[in-house]
Design a protein around this motif. Structure first.
Motif, PDB file in Angstrom:
ATOM      1  N   TRP A 145       1.051  -4.102 -12.256  1.00 24.24           N
ATOM      2  CA  TRP A 145       0.176  -3.715 -13.366  1.00 24.24           C
ATOM      3  C   TRP A 145      -0.473  -2.356 -13.102  1.00 24.24           C
ATOM      4  CZ3 TRP A 145      -0.707  -4.309 -18.219  1.00 24.24           C
ATOM      5  CH2 TRP A 145      -1.921  -3.937 -18.772  1.00 24.24           C
ATOM      6  N   ARG A 146      -0.890  -2.123 -11.869  1.00 29.98           N
ATOM      7  CA  ARG A 146      -1.482  -0.825 -11.534  1.00 29.98           C
ATOM      8  C   ARG A 146      -0.450   0.289 -11.679  1.00 29.98           C
ATOM      9  NH1 ARG A 146      -6.958   0.119 -10.201  1.00 29.98           N
ATOM     10  NH2 ARG A 146      -6.392   1.387  -8.404  1.00 29.98           N
ATOM     11  N   ASN A 147       0.778   0.032 -11.295  1.00 28.56           N
ATOM     12  CA  ASN A 147       1.818   1.052 -11.427  1.00 28.56           C
ATOM     13  C   ASN A 147       2.128   1.358 -12.891  1.00 28.56           C
ATOM     14  OD1 ASN A 147       2.122   1.376  -8.676  1.00 28.56           O
ATOM     15  ND2 ASN A 147       3.745  -0.136  -8.517  1.00 28.56           N
ATOM     16  N   LEU A 148       1.985   0.359 -13.745  1.00 30.23           N
ATOM     17  CA  LEU A 148       2.248   0.584 -15.164  1.00 30.23           C
ATOM     18  C   LEU A 148       1.120   1.328 -15.850  1.00 30.23           C
ATOM     19  CD1 LEU A 148       3.808  -2.845 -16.241  1.00 30.23           C
ATOM     20  CD2 LEU A 148       4.990  -0.668 -15.972  1.00 30.23           C
ATOM     21  N   THR A 149      -0.114   1.041 -15.483  1.00 33.23           N
ATOM     22  CA  THR A 149      -1.259   1.591 -16.206  1.00 33.23           C
ATOM     23  C   THR A 149      -1.821   2.853 -15.582  1.00 33.23           C
ATOM     24  OG1 THR A 149      -2.737   0.098 -14.981  1.00 33.23           O
ATOM     25  CG2 THR A 149      -1.913  -0.658 -17.111  1.00 33.23           C
ATOM     26  N   LEU A 150      -1.567   3.102 -14.284  1.00 35.86           N
ATOM     27  CA  LEU A 150      -2.120   4.276 -13.629  1.00 35.86           C
ATOM     28  C   LEU A 150      -1.036   5.314 -13.395  1.00 35.86           C
ATOM     29  CD1 LEU A 150      -4.562   2.762 -10.980  1.00 35.86           C
ATOM     30  CD2 LEU A 150      -5.000   3.382 -13.345  1.00 35.86           C
ATOM     31  N   ARG A 151      -1.464   6.539 -13.283  1.00 31.52           N
ATOM     32  CA  ARG A 151      -0.533   7.619 -12.995  1.00 31.52           C
ATOM     33  C   ARG A 151       0.002   7.481 -11.573  1.00 31.52           C
ATOM     34  NH1 ARG A 151      -3.724  12.945 -14.688  1.00 31.52           N
ATOM     35  NH2 ARG A 151      -1.719  13.892 -14.149  1.00 31.52           N
ATOM     36  N   GLY A 152       1.147   8.095 -11.329  1.00 34.06           N
ATOM     37  CA  GLY A 152       1.901   7.846 -10.102  1.00 34.06           C
ATOM     38  C   GLY A 152       1.134   8.131  -8.832  1.00 34.06           C
ATOM     39  N   PHE A 153       0.338   9.209  -8.787  1.00 32.72           N
ATOM     40  CA  PHE A 153      -0.330   9.563  -7.541  1.00 32.72           C
ATOM     41  C   PHE A 153      -1.436   8.582  -7.190  1.00 32.72           C
ATOM     42  CE2 PHE A 153      -2.766  11.649 -10.874  1.00 32.72           C
ATOM     43  CZ  PHE A 153      -4.063  11.322 -10.525  1.00 32.72           C
ATOM     44  N   ALA A 154      -1.890   7.775  -8.143  1.00 34.72           N
ATOM     45  CA  ALA A 154      -3.000   6.862  -7.891  1.00 34.72           C
ATOM     46  C   ALA A 154      -2.547   5.476  -7.475  1.00 34.72           C
ATOM     47  CB  ALA A 154      -3.882   6.755  -9.143  1.00 34.72           C
ATOM     48  N   THR A 155      -1.242   5.239  -7.344  1.00 33.62           N
ATOM     49  CA  THR A 155      -0.737   3.911  -7.015  1.00 33.62           C
ATOM     50  C   THR A 155       0.175   3.987  -5.807  1.00 33.62           C
ATOM     51  OG1 THR A 155       1.181   4.176  -8.469  1.00 33.62           O
ATOM     52  CG2 THR A 155      -0.818   3.251  -9.442  1.00 33.62           C
ATOM     53  N   ARG A 156       0.563   2.801  -5.325  1.00 31.30           N
ATOM     54  CA  ARG A 156       1.562   2.707  -4.268  1.00 31.30           C
ATOM     55  C   ARG A 156       2.670   1.793  -4.741  1.00 31.30           C
ATOM     56  NH1 ARG A 156       0.818  -1.872  -0.691  1.00 31.30           N
ATOM     57  NH2 ARG A 156      -0.968  -3.132  -1.270  1.00 31.30           N
ATOM     58  N   SER A 157       3.783   1.855  -4.050  1.00 34.53           N
ATOM     59  CA  SER A 157       4.960   1.126  -4.498  1.00 34.53           C
ATOM     60  C   SER A 157       4.696  -0.373  -4.505  1.00 34.53           C
ATOM     61  CB  SER A 157       6.144   1.442  -3.575  1.00 34.53           C
ATOM     62  OG  SER A 157       7.256   0.650  -3.920  1.00 34.53           O
ATOM     63  N   SER A 158       5.118  -1.040  -5.584  1.00 34.07           N
ATOM     64  CA  SER A 158       4.968  -2.490  -5.665  1.00 34.07           C
ATOM     65  C   SER A 158       6.164  -3.218  -5.071  1.00 34.07           C
ATOM     66  CB  SER A 158       4.785  -2.912  -7.125  1.00 34.07           C
ATOM     67  OG  SER A 158       5.866  -2.472  -7.908  1.00 34.07           O
ATOM     68  N   LEU A 159       7.308  -2.549  -4.984  1.00 32.80           N
ATOM     69  CA  LEU A 159       8.518  -3.140  -4.412  1.00 32.80           C
ATOM     70  C   LEU A 159       8.839  -2.419  -3.114  1.00 32.80           C
ATOM     71  CD1 LEU A 159      10.675  -3.486  -7.640  1.00 32.80           C
ATOM     72  CD2 LEU A 159       9.489  -5.296  -6.421  1.00 32.80           C
ATOM     73  N   GLN A 160       8.690  -3.107  -2.009  1.00 29.07           N
ATOM     74  CA  GLN A 160       8.886  -2.495  -0.695  1.00 29.07           C
ATOM     75  C   GLN A 160       9.486  -3.539   0.229  1.00 29.07           C
ATOM     76  OE1 GLN A 160       5.348  -1.283   1.557  1.00 29.07           O
ATOM     77  NE2 GLN A 160       6.212   0.763   1.732  1.00 29.07           N
ATOM     78  N   SER A 161      10.565  -3.189   0.903  1.00 25.62           N
ATOM     79  CA  SER A 161      11.195  -4.118   1.826  1.00 25.62           C
ATOM     80  C   SER A 161      10.368  -4.222   3.103  1.00 25.62           C
ATOM     81  CB  SER A 161      12.612  -3.650   2.156  1.00 25.62           C
ATOM     82  OG  SER A 161      12.567  -2.420   2.874  1.00 25.62           O
ATOM     83  N   LEU A 162      10.678  -5.262   3.887  1.00 27.66           N
ATOM     84  CA  LEU A 162       9.967  -5.427   5.157  1.00 27.66           C
ATOM     85  C   LEU A 162      10.229  -4.247   6.086  1.00 27.66           C
ATOM     86  CD1 LEU A 162      10.421  -9.232   5.928  1.00 27.66           C
ATOM     87  CD2 LEU A 162       8.286  -8.034   5.496  1.00 27.66           C
ATOM     88  N   ARG A 163      11.448  -3.775   6.114  1.00 25.05           N
ATOM     89  CA  ARG A 163      11.770  -2.624   6.952  1.00 25.05           C
ATOM     90  C   ARG A 163      10.970  -1.399   6.524  1.00 25.05           C
ATOM     91  NH1 ARG A 163      13.396  -1.035  11.725  1.00 25.05           N
ATOM     92  NH2 ARG A 163      14.940  -2.716  11.719  1.00 25.05           N
ATOM     93  N   GLN A 164      10.851  -1.161   5.217  1.00 21.37           N
ATOM     94  CA  GLN A 164      10.063  -0.029   4.742  1.00 21.37           C
ATOM     95  C   GLN A 164       8.591  -0.185   5.088  1.00 21.37           C
ATOM     96  OE1 GLN A 164      11.179  -0.243   0.612  1.00 21.37           O
ATOM     97  NE2 GLN A 164      12.694   1.406   0.817  1.00 21.37           N
ATOM     98  N   ALA A 165       8.057  -1.396   4.955  1.00 19.92           N
ATOM     99  CA  ALA A 165       6.657  -1.618   5.303  1.00 19.92           C
ATOM    100  C   ALA A 165       6.426  -1.398   6.787  1.00 19.92           C
ATOM    101  CB  ALA A 165       6.251  -3.041   4.907  1.00 19.92           C
ATOM    102  N   LEU A 166       7.364  -1.871   7.615  1.00 22.65           N
ATOM    103  CA  LEU A 166       7.248  -1.672   9.059  1.00 22.65           C
ATOM    104  C   LEU A 166       7.272  -0.189   9.403  1.00 22.65           C
ATOM    105  CD1 LEU A 166       7.359  -2.853  11.986  1.00 22.65           C
ATOM    106  CD2 LEU A 166       9.847  -2.797  11.759  1.00 22.65           C
ATOM    107  N   GLU A 167       8.199   0.540   8.841  1.00 16.99           N
ATOM    108  CA  GLU A 167       8.322   1.963   9.153  1.00 16.99           C
ATOM    109  C   GLU A 167       7.116   2.744   8.656  1.00 16.99           C
ATOM    110  OE1 GLU A 167      11.978   2.918   7.299  1.00 16.99           O
ATOM    111  OE2 GLU A 167      13.243   2.155   8.945  1.00 16.99           O
ATOM    112  N   GLN A 168       6.583   2.387   7.475  1.00 11.57           N
ATOM    113  CA  GLN A 168       5.433   3.110   6.960  1.00 11.57           C
ATOM    114  C   GLN A 168       4.210   2.906   7.840  1.00 11.57           C
ATOM    115  OE1 GLN A 168       4.287   2.035   2.988  1.00 11.57           O
ATOM    116  NE2 GLN A 168       2.641   3.540   2.880  1.00 11.57           N
ATOM    117  N   GLU A 169       3.946   1.651   8.234  1.00 11.23           N
ATOM    118  CA  GLU A 169       2.767   1.409   9.066  1.00 11.23           C
ATOM    119  C   GLU A 169       2.911   2.063  10.430  1.00 11.23           C
ATOM    120  OE1 GLU A 169      -0.088  -2.275  10.545  1.00 11.23           O
ATOM    121  OE2 GLU A 169       1.515  -2.624   9.097  1.00 11.23           O
ATOM    122  N   ALA A 170       4.105   2.011  11.004  1.00 14.35           N
ATOM    123  CA  ALA A 170       4.305   2.651  12.306  1.00 14.35           C
ATOM    124  C   ALA A 170       4.125   4.158  12.212  1.00 14.35           C
ATOM    125  CB  ALA A 170       5.707   2.312  12.832  1.00 14.35           C
TER     126      ALA A 170
END
Length: 915
Positions: free
Chosen positions: A334-359
């Motif tokens: 809902w935030r991705n639909l109603t807010l502009r792109g720079f104000a949100t984060r991805s709603s669909l993220q794989s476990l590998r992507q989440a691991l790599e981003q946090e690291a």
């Protein structure tokens, strides 16, 4: 007590008394090596093979065996929408579908016969062998639950396939049949199946068992599907739309089954965590689960464990699995639909992507010079979970510190950490109280970096500053929060964040806290007004008791008005004294004291407002309905044959309705209010209805008008509420009365119709349900009590003036009569001899349409009113060729044409201070 493979959810302590010989010792700053990753990727099943060294001691209550994943529901909805879209294209774009089929048949017809026979033979064999092979592989891995899910999905898909085939053959439009079927090559008198009876179940089975999440099996699956589709197309046993429909049905049924029965819970157990730590070279002894406070933003942050080692300092381990990652999914969408792109984060993220981003963020934060937890290892825990191992950082969060413990030094240290991140363009994205850790030495550590971003833009960095200003302001006040920020960042950087200082740019936790504080402020203001009113009444009674004499003189009007003005002034002063600024306003004022020229206009962060989106959807539905009704109507002869005398009558009835609305309002206002100005306010309401829902805009405008006319705010709200309450009662009584008359018009007896009896019984059942369910009874009682708390005293004042009460009720009846006569005149303007309706029937249709329009979220009830009136008129016997233009004329006279006069009246009243 000893449990094999117990689930760690809710675990306070998990221990492992044994260690693996030959393991590396110490916590060691090492990351996931290729060998360790390969070992861990064997999955949880391989970890369980080492049960003799990974037995977990402790009380670990099991989680539910199945979980309902929001991602499965989302895929189900996408599949349903895809099926609807495909059927719509096949039904309405007949020329396009026919051309597409001809092009495909022409291209596939050039394929060699040998290739066609090989593809058909291979696909026929593979379509049966692949599911069986995958089932054997899963049974070897002791994953029989997935196979059971696949079989159930296949059975349901077969049932849906049979139902679809029957519907296409018996009840579907001809264009849809031509798109999904064609003459069978073996029998030209028979048609091919619209949906393949064996392919849809196979697709549902493969999807439900999770074959598509495994790369090798996924490749085999696509090859088999492509071969089968190719062979069926070339041999003429199917159509392109039939293949697409088959795939969509199998895919949709699979995810519907998974969401309905739940997916097997594959969260890693305590033994899995211990084995995973060994695979990256640690020797764990105990693991204690950290209990996080329940907030809207902690669901997807993973489970955290405090792990002690045989040799070396303890560790902080975060375990993230698919179920926790899915929490908050719909909110992020809902935030991705109603807010502009720079104000949100991805709603669909794989476990590998989440691991790599946090690291990545953990390493980047430390490289920037900020105090952050040090990441020393990462690893996968099977296919559905990952873990991140940090050096232990003890301490307390900012939320748990007492107010006197939050010193100026601590505030400055917090801003220094943020400045270090921003110097390398790193945005934290969640600077709330539980993400700011203070260790035993008083050093500030920024945690929870998993939602941050690197190479962030200026707007994201300013959002971090505004978020931290609010977080600190909630604890130490706006003045200290702004002063500490200016002392570290400088006045310019702090001033630049003011456009981001708005609720929508803050975290969910901060917004909830600000809403709670706003309710508390409103409650204090109400109490101050009530206290001022009580004191004013007490003073008036004391003055009256002091006046004695043998003859009671008639009170002087000037003196009464002077007393009313003095009472109003005392209440206004009490409101002004009790009024408090919200935290965001206080922060703005503090920044403007330092930088008066700072920008204060809020930045546009929303793509679309929810109200605008709902209004657009409802308006589009209404417009589509009207257009479908108007496509078969010839307006030229209709307008030429219109009876313009009835059109003029409809215009007069529409104009008279504004005088009736003014009477209905002023009848419940004991104070003196100019009648013509009230009529002008009702005309201005025609403009307000276009920019706000009908049930909201009129109430707000009338309340504001009465306040400007000298009525106290509380009494103005009570007067409008009394008018609305009486209007609702009159509306219901008239609807029942006219409905009764309509049901008895064509019968000699006065016995009520079955529809009226069914309606009364439905209302009675609803009343019984509400009164029997405690939660509903409390909800309704609270709302009704709050309504009558202000309305009943006002009604007592009105009842003491019978002339006012007659004016109010008469105005309501006249208002309804004007609208009914306007609709009736609109019908007669386009109707011929014998096509008119009785007044009772027209009244029932109008009252039902008006009720639905008041409940609709669209401005003026656009879409809902038109659809209801048109369907209602057709239902009571009016031809469609007359009903549609009559409704258009009625809405034109009562909604659209008055907009320009309403705008002029609104501006005129605003200039005079009447609004």
């Amino acid at each position: 007590m000893k449990q094999q493979g117990a689930n760690p959810e809710g675990t306070k302590s998990t221990s492992d008394a044994s260690s693996r010989p030959g393991s590396d010792s110490g916590s060691g700053s090492r990351t996931d090596s290729d060998t360790a990753s390969k070992d861990v990727n064997r999955g949880e099943d391989d970890f369980l093979d080492e049960a003799h060294i990974d037995e977990v001691e402790g009380d670990e209550p099991l989680l539910p065996a199945r979980v309902h994943r929001p991602s499965d529901l989302m895929r189900l909805l996408v599949g349903v929408l895809g099926i609807i879209l495909l059927l719509a294209i096949a039904a309405f774009a007949h020329g396009t579908t026919s051309g597409l089929e001809q092009d495909i048949n022409k291209g596939t017809g050039q394929a060699p016969d040998l290739l066609i026979k090989i593809a058909g033979l291979a696909s026929s064999i593979a379509i049966l062998l692949v599911p069986v092979a995958f089932a054997i592989e899963r049974l070897i891995k002791r994953d029989g639950l997935r196979i059971a899910d696949g079989v159930l999905a296949a059975v349901l898909a077969h049932g849906v396939t049979l139902a679809t085939d029957l519907w296409v053959a018996k009840g579907a439009p001809g264009s849809l049949q031509e798109a999904l079927t064609q003459p069978s090559p073996g029998d030209i008198h028979a048609l091919t199946d619209p949906v393949h009876g064996y392919l849809a179940p196979v697709i549902a089975y493969m999807t439900a068992v999770g074959m598509s999440r495994r790369p090798r099996w996924r490749a085999v699956l696509w090859i088999v599907l492509l071969l089968d589709a190719f062979s069926m197309l070339v041999t003429g046993y199917t159509t392109p739309f039939s293949i697409i429909l088959t795939v969509l049905i199998g895919w949709t049924v699979a995810y519907g089954t998974l969401y309905a029965v739940g997916s097997p819970n594959v969260r890693p157990t305590g033994r899995t965590l211990m084995a995973g730590l060994r695979h990256v070279g640690f020797r764990p002894v105990t693991a204690s689960r950290e209990e996080l406070p329940e907030t809207p933003e902690t669901g997807d942050r993973g489970r955290r464990y405090f792990v002690t080692l045989e040799d070396g300092p303890p560790l902080d381990v975060t375990v993230v699995d698919r179920e926790q990652q899915a929490q908050g999914f719909f909110y992020r969408v809902w935030r991705n639909l109603t807010l502009r792109g720079f104000a949100t984060r991805s709603s669909l993220q794989s476990l590998r992507q989440a691991l790599e981003q946090e690291a990545l963020l953990a390493y980047a934060a430390i490289a920037a010079g900020a105090n952050a937890p040090k990441l020393i290892a990462t690893s996968e825990l099977g296919p559905d979970a990952v873990m991140l191992v940090y050096e232990h950082t003890g301490g307390r969060t900012l939320d748990t510190l007492a107010d006197d413990e939050i010193t100026d030094e601590l505030l400055h240290d917090t801003w220094h950490q943020v400045r270090a991140l921003q110097s390398r363009r790193i945005a934290h994205r969640r600077l709330v109280g539980d993400a700011i850790l203070v260790d035993r030495s008083g050093t500030v550590i920024l945690t929870d970096l998993r939602v941050g971003e690197i190479a962030a833009g200026d707007l994201l960095l300013r959002m971090d500053i505004s978020q931290l200003l609010v977080t600190l302001g909630l604890r130490v006040g706006a003045e200290r929060a702004v002063a500490s920020a200016v002392g570290v960042l400088g006045p310019d950087d702090v001033a630049d964040c003011l456009p981001m200082l708005q609720p929508i740019a803050l975290s969910r936790t901060s917004r909830a806290t600000l809403r709670k504080l706003a309710r508390e402020r409103a409650q204090r203001e109400r109490e101050a007004v009530l206290e001022a009113t009580r004191q004013a009444k007490q003073a008036r009674l004391e003055d009256a008791s002091d006046q004695t004499g043998p003859v009671l003189e008639k009170p002087d009007k000037k003196a009464v008005r002077a007393e009313q003005r003095a009472e109003k002034r005392a209440i206004d002063e009490a409101i002004e004294e009790a009024r408090e600024e919200d935290l965001l306003t206080q922060i703005r004022h503090q920044v403007l004291l330092i930088r008066p020229q700072a920008p204060v206009e809020p930045a546009r962060l929303e793509r679309v407002r929810p109200r605008t989106l709902i209004s657009f959807i409802a308006g589009a539905i209404g417009a589509y309905f009207l257009l479908t009704q108007l496509t078969h109507i010839e307006f030229g002869p209709l307008v030429a044959n219109a009876q313009w005398g009835w059109v003029v009558a409809a215009v007069l009835f529409s104009a008279l309705s504004y005088f009736a609305a003014a009477m209905a309002l002023l009848g419940f206002v004991p104070e003196r209010v100019p009648f013509l100005r009230a009529v002008a306010a009702q005309v201005a309401g025609s403009f307000v209805k276009i920019v706000a829902p009908a049930a909201v805009g009129g109430v707000a405008l009338n309340t504001r008008f009465l306040q400007r006319a000298g009525v106290r705010p509380g009494l103005a709200v009570a007067s409008v509420g009394a008018s609305q309450l009486f209007g609702l009662g009159c509306h219901i009584l008239m609807l029942l009365s006219f409905g009764y008359l309509t049901g008895t018009e064509k019968t000699p007896s006065l016995s009520p119709s079955r529809t009226v009896i069914a309606g009364l019984l439905t209302v009675a059942v609803l009343v019984l349900v509400v009164t029997s369910v405690p939660l509903l009874r409390k909800f309704v009682a609270t709302r009704v009590r709050s309504l009558f708390a202000g309305v009943v005293p006002r009604m007592l004042d009105v009842l003491q003036r019978p002339q006012k009460l007659v004016t109010g009720i008469g105005g309501m009846l006249l208002l309804t009569a004007c609208f009914v006569m306007c609709l009736d005149a609109s019908i007669r303007a386009f109707g011929q001899e014998g096509t008119s309706l009785s007044i009772a029937s027209v009244a029932v249709v109008f009252l039902a349409g008006n009720a639905l329009g008041s409940a609709a979220p669209t401005p003026g009830g656009v879409g809902a009113v038109e659809a209801t009136l048109t369907v209602g008129l057709i239902a009571v016997g009016l031809p469609k060729e007359v009903a549609a233009p009559a409704v258009l004329l009625f809405r034109l006279l009562t909604l659209w044409l008055p907009v320009l006069p309403g705008w002029l009246a609104f501006n005129q009243l605003s200039r005079k201070g009447a609004l």
